[in-house]
Design a protein around this motif. Structure first.
Motif, PDB file in Angstrom:
ATOM      1  N   THR A 106       0.836  -1.209   0.000  1.00 35.44           N
ATOM      2  CA  THR A 106       0.000   0.000   0.000  1.00 35.44           C
ATOM      3  C   THR A 106       0.868   1.255   0.000  1.00 35.44           C
ATOM      4  OG1 THR A 106      -1.840  -1.068   1.154  1.00 35.44           O
ATOM      5  CG2 THR A 106      -1.703   1.327   1.308  1.00 35.44           C
ATOM      6  N   ALA A 107       1.836   1.304   0.905  1.00 39.20           N
ATOM      7  CA  ALA A 107       2.685   2.490   1.035  1.00 39.20           C
ATOM      8  C   ALA A 107       3.524   2.721  -0.212  1.00 39.20           C
ATOM      9  CB  ALA A 107       3.587   2.346   2.260  1.00 39.20           C
ATOM     10  N   ALA A 108       4.053   1.645  -0.786  1.00 41.99           N
ATOM     11  CA  ALA A 108       4.921   1.795  -1.960  1.00 41.99           C
ATOM     12  C   ALA A 108       4.163   2.360  -3.149  1.00 41.99           C
ATOM     13  CB  ALA A 108       5.542   0.441  -2.311  1.00 41.99           C
ATOM     14  N   PHE A 109       2.995   1.812  -3.428  1.00 42.17           N
ATOM     15  CA  PHE A 109       2.216   2.305  -4.574  1.00 42.17           C
ATOM     16  C   PHE A 109       1.640   3.697  -4.301  1.00 42.17           C
ATOM     17  CE2 PHE A 109       2.312  -2.050  -6.169  1.00 42.17           C
ATOM     18  CZ  PHE A 109       2.431  -1.838  -7.534  1.00 42.17           C
ATOM     19  N   ALA A 110       1.251   3.954  -3.057  1.00 41.53           N
ATOM     20  CA  ALA A 110       0.733   5.278  -2.720  1.00 41.53           C
ATOM     21  C   ALA A 110       1.821   6.334  -2.877  1.00 41.53           C
ATOM     22  CB  ALA A 110       0.192   5.287  -1.292  1.00 41.53           C
ATOM     23  N   GLY A 117       1.852  13.249  -8.751  1.00 40.31           N
ATOM     24  CA  GLY A 117       0.887  14.331  -8.642  1.00 40.31           C
ATOM     25  C   GLY A 117      -0.507  13.931  -8.220  1.00 40.31           C
ATOM     26  N   ILE A 118      -0.705  12.672  -7.853  1.00 41.39           N
ATOM     27  CA  ILE A 118      -2.023  12.228  -7.404  1.00 41.39           C
ATOM     28  C   ILE A 118      -2.252  12.718  -5.977  1.00 41.39           C
ATOM     29  CG2 ILE A 118      -3.524  10.226  -7.032  1.00 41.39           C
ATOM     30  CD1 ILE A 118      -2.729  10.689  -9.944  1.00 41.39           C
ATOM     31  N   ARG A 119      -3.444  13.189  -5.686  1.00 40.78           N
ATOM     32  CA  ARG A 119      -3.752  13.689  -4.357  1.00 40.78           C
ATOM     33  C   ARG A 119      -3.647  12.569  -3.315  1.00 40.78           C
ATOM     34  NH1 ARG A 119      -9.431  16.590  -5.482  1.00 40.78           N
ATOM     35  NH2 ARG A 119      -9.675  14.589  -6.577  1.00 40.78           N
ATOM     36  N   PRO A 120      -3.262  12.907  -2.071  1.00 43.18           N
ATOM     37  CA  PRO A 120      -2.996  11.889  -1.048  1.00 43.18           C
ATOM     38  C   PRO A 120      -4.114  10.869  -0.853  1.00 43.18           C
ATOM     39  CG  PRO A 120      -2.216  14.008  -0.290  1.00 43.18           C
ATOM     40  CD  PRO A 120      -2.933  14.258  -1.588  1.00 43.18           C
ATOM     41  N   ARG A 121      -5.366  11.328  -0.813  1.00 40.04           N
ATOM     42  CA  ARG A 121      -6.462  10.384  -0.578  1.00 40.04           C
ATOM     43  C   ARG A 121      -6.576   9.377  -1.711  1.00 40.04           C
ATOM     44  NH1 ARG A 121     -12.788  12.000   0.713  1.00 40.04           N
ATOM     45  NH2 ARG A 121     -13.576   9.848   0.854  1.00 40.04           N
ATOM     46  N   GLU A 122      -6.539   9.862  -2.943  1.00 37.58           N
ATOM     47  CA  GLU A 122      -6.629   8.968  -4.097  1.00 37.58           C
ATOM     48  C   GLU A 122      -5.391   8.069  -4.185  1.00 37.58           C
ATOM     49  OE1 GLU A 122      -7.479  12.086  -4.129  1.00 37.58           O
ATOM     50  OE2 GLU A 122      -9.587  12.082  -4.780  1.00 37.58           O
ATOM     51  N   TRP A 126      -5.309   4.052  -4.257  1.00 32.92           N
ATOM     52  CA  TRP A 126      -4.583   3.281  -5.279  1.00 32.92           C
ATOM     53  C   TRP A 126      -3.678   2.239  -4.615  1.00 32.92           C
ATOM     54  CZ3 TRP A 126      -4.083   1.639 -10.033  1.00 32.92           C
ATOM     55  CH2 TRP A 126      -2.829   1.275 -10.546  1.00 32.92           C
ATOM     56  N   GLY A 127      -2.975   2.656  -3.575  1.00 36.70           N
ATOM     57  CA  GLY A 127      -2.096   1.719  -2.874  1.00 36.70           C
ATOM     58  C   GLY A 127      -2.861   0.565  -2.266  1.00 36.70           C
ATOM     59  N   GLU A 128      -4.004   0.847  -1.661  1.00 40.30           N
ATOM     60  CA  GLU A 128      -4.804  -0.211  -1.047  1.00 40.30           C
ATOM     61  C   GLU A 128      -5.405  -1.140  -2.100  1.00 40.30           C
ATOM     62  OE1 GLU A 128      -7.559   1.878   1.417  1.00 40.30           O
ATOM     63  OE2 GLU A 128      -6.135   2.012   3.103  1.00 40.30           O
ATOM     64  N   THR A 129      -5.757  -0.580  -3.241  1.00 37.91           N
ATOM     65  CA  THR A 129      -6.275  -1.420  -4.325  1.00 37.91           C
ATOM     66  C   THR A 129      -5.211  -2.380  -4.814  1.00 37.91           C
ATOM     67  OG1 THR A 129      -7.813   0.308  -5.029  1.00 37.91           O
ATOM     68  CG2 THR A 129      -7.256  -1.386  -6.647  1.00 37.91           C
ATOM     69  N   MET A 130      -3.991  -1.878  -4.987  1.00 37.53           N
ATOM     70  CA  MET A 130      -2.899  -2.746  -5.428  1.00 37.53           C
ATOM     71  C   MET A 130      -2.608  -3.841  -4.399  1.00 37.53           C
ATOM     72  SD  MET A 130      -2.203  -1.767  -8.419  1.00 37.53           S
ATOM     73  CE  MET A 130      -3.982  -1.441  -8.454  1.00 37.53           C
TER      74      MET A 130
END
Length: 352
Positions: A106-110, A117-122, A126-130
């Motif tokens: 999660t942390a690596a992909f986030a 440039g992706i906002r922190p929440r999104e 993304w990290g959790e989805t991966m």
């Protein structure tokens, strides 16, 4: 385990484990670069660690006179894939961003997403989805590897049932753990022990020992005795984990010594402390993610003053004695009994 034997066994396992990930990374190349990146991150996460589960499985198989070494290695890969799948999902559920002292999936992909440039929440989403996809892939892979053992149908089905029991109970234990943390129920110490058994002890200790015995075609009763030993070992290791999760040294454990307190994790430590004046005085701080180090120290002191820490240390000693008694009564081959007694000592004394 004897050093030379452990080293040889681990090397054989690592060779098979690495071959599995090399195959999957190559396979992912046929899709696209992003999917290959997912597999590469899973590969990085899965490497390292003590390999407790595969080594238990291989030891049980070998010391019980098993002649299905290739099947045992394949099953060992399966149980380690299962372990990685479950810890990835557990990190998502707990909202954790670290694993083995470094960033988890999660942390690596986030982090990558934020850098683009992706906002922190999104980015976090993304990290959790991966991570969710990675856990799904590994869970499927674990079953697939075990299903590929070259054994008669009855034996293969038996091993798959044992693996399924591990997954089934792990899900039940995870559900209970989350329910306890949310306050949906106020568990007593026996309920917490049951949760610990289902969530971790079964798949981590019972499953590999029972699979190793099954592949060695040991008598069914012996497999059940090993399962009982595995349950006790698993509880022993988990109680030690909970102790280190509050009183351990992060530089040694690779884990935070405040995460459990900030998350409001319901452990035996907390169950022993609650309803004591020392804990009641600071209980409002427990489970508050934003508390500082000073507040965390107050919670630790309360666990000391209430006697919870000493009580858990005594419980660890009792569980170790119970495990040793089970080993002594199981009529195991001497080499296997010695390995399991060593595991008990490790469970009592480890600092990481």
């Amino acid at each position: 385990m004897a050093d030379s034997r452990t080293t040889r066994m681990r090397e054989q396992f690592e060779e098979r484990f690495e071959a599995y990930f090399a195959e999957q990374t190559t396979r992912a190349t046929l899709h696209d670069a992003r999917f290959r990146e997912l597999w590469e991150r899973v590969r990085l996460l899965a490497h390292g660690g003590k390999r407790v589960r595969p080594l238990l499985l291989l030891t049980a198989h070998d010391d019980l006179g098993g002649r299905r070494r290739d099947d045992a290695l394949r099953a060992a890969v399966g149980v380690e894939l299962l372990h990685n799948a479950l810890v990835i999902h557990d990190d998502i559920i707990d909202g954790d961003l670290e694993r083995r002292g470094g960033p988890n999936i999660t942390a690596a992909f986030a982090s990558d997403a934020r850098a683009r440039g992706i906002r922190p929440r999104e980015a976090r989403g993304w990290g959790e989805t991966m991570a969710l996809l990675a856990g799904d892939l590994l869970l499927s892979a674990a079953v697939r590897e075990v299903a590929r053992i070259d054994a008669p149908v009855e034996l293969r089905d038996q091993v798959l049932r044992i693996l399924d029991d591990g997954v089934y109970l792990a899900a039940s234990g995870e559900q209970a753990d989350v329910a306890f943390g949310l306050g949906l129920e106020r568990p007593d110490t026996e309920s917490i022990r049951t949760m610990m058994h289902r969530k971790t002890a079964c798949y981590s200790f019972e499953t590999p020992l029972r699979v190793g015995a099954a592949l060695a075609e040991a008598p069914e009763q012996l497999g059940h005795r090993l399962g009982e030993i595995g349950r006790s070992l698993g509880l022993l290791f988990q109680m030690r984990d909970d102790l280190l999760g509050v009183f351990g040294t992060p530089a040694i454990t690779g884990k935070s010594a405040s995460g459990d307190l900030r998350e409001g994790k319901v452990t035996l430590l907390v169950a022993y402390a609650r309803d004591t004046p020392a804990w009641e005085a600071v209980a409002a701080l427990w489970g508050r993610a934003g508390i500082g180090d000073a507040e965390v120290e107050l919670l630790r002191e309360a666990l000391e003053v209430s006697g919870a820490r000493k009580r858990l240390e005594k419980e660890i000693e009792r569980e170790a004695a119970h495990a040793l008694a089970l080993i002594g009564a199981a009529r195991l081959p001497s080499a296997l009994a010695a390995e399991l007694r060593h595991a008990v000592r490790v469970g009592m004394e480890r600092e990481a």
